[in-house]
Design a protein around this motif. Sequence first.
Motif: not given
Length: 288
Positions: A176-181, A266-288
């Motif tokens: 988050e820090y490195l990406l400016g979030e 909430q925690r389960a949802k977002w951890f699982r989404l990252g685990l299932e997709t590995g996608d850095m393009t679909r989720t940004t800070f503003d979408e959480i």
Amino acid sequence: MRLSGRRESNNVEDRRCVSGAAKASVGGIGGVMVIALFTLLSGGNLGDVVSNVFQSGSVSEKTLSNDGRGQREVTEEEQKLAKLSRQILAGTEEVWSRQFKKMGRKYTAPTLVLFSGSVNSACGRATAAARPFYCSADQKLYLDLSFLMNMKSEIGAGGDFACAYVIAHEVGHHVEYLLGELGRAREQMSVMNTVDANRMSVELELLADYYAGVWAHYDNKWYDSIEDGDMEETLRRAEVVGGNCLQEKTRGYSPPESFTHGIPAQRAKWFRLGLETGDMTRTTFDEI
């Protein structure tokens, strides 16, 4: 979690030591109050500070703290957790180096600081009550291994993958820090009231959970590291810290608006989404 043969990171500072006093001991999580935030406005990551406990154990060897202040006796379990922590950190270095390269960026790995009892960081002094935390002011993760040792005995959330999740979550804050979030959050929180600032705190924690899931996605893809039961174990860990377990132990009740890490769902949802997709393009800070 399968870690046999995995490399260990060299980005580690071992500050574990004890003074002339005896080791601290606390009678369980119920005796410790959950403390809130390291403020972003003071130059560090907002609030990844909760309760921690200490326990004594059988002595197997001694380590010398690298500041030369003296020796402390450590258990075999602690040494195993130190090795696991270095292996997990190495895994995050590999995953995030590749992900940042895909984004046309260079990943600068954080340093893991192992400490015992208390530690000085660029975000201030953390005591025995501090759980693992990330300080953006010095780009370091701080971990007292007794926290990991007590996860299973005190709150029923132990195991290698649950411990790995703890480290991966803090590395998520570094991402988050490195990406400016974190910087954007700092600016917004400076003009927010307490309720809105706490809401943004939750958003940052959930984003770190998502990034922890992204790490797990690629670590498992490359190393087949996740075993049966690992997911349940990790979601139990997220439930204990993010939900109402600790607050019910200390207060007798648990107001959802005071959760600084989000509710379990909430925690389960977002951890699982990252685990299932590995996608850095679909989720940004503003979408959480």
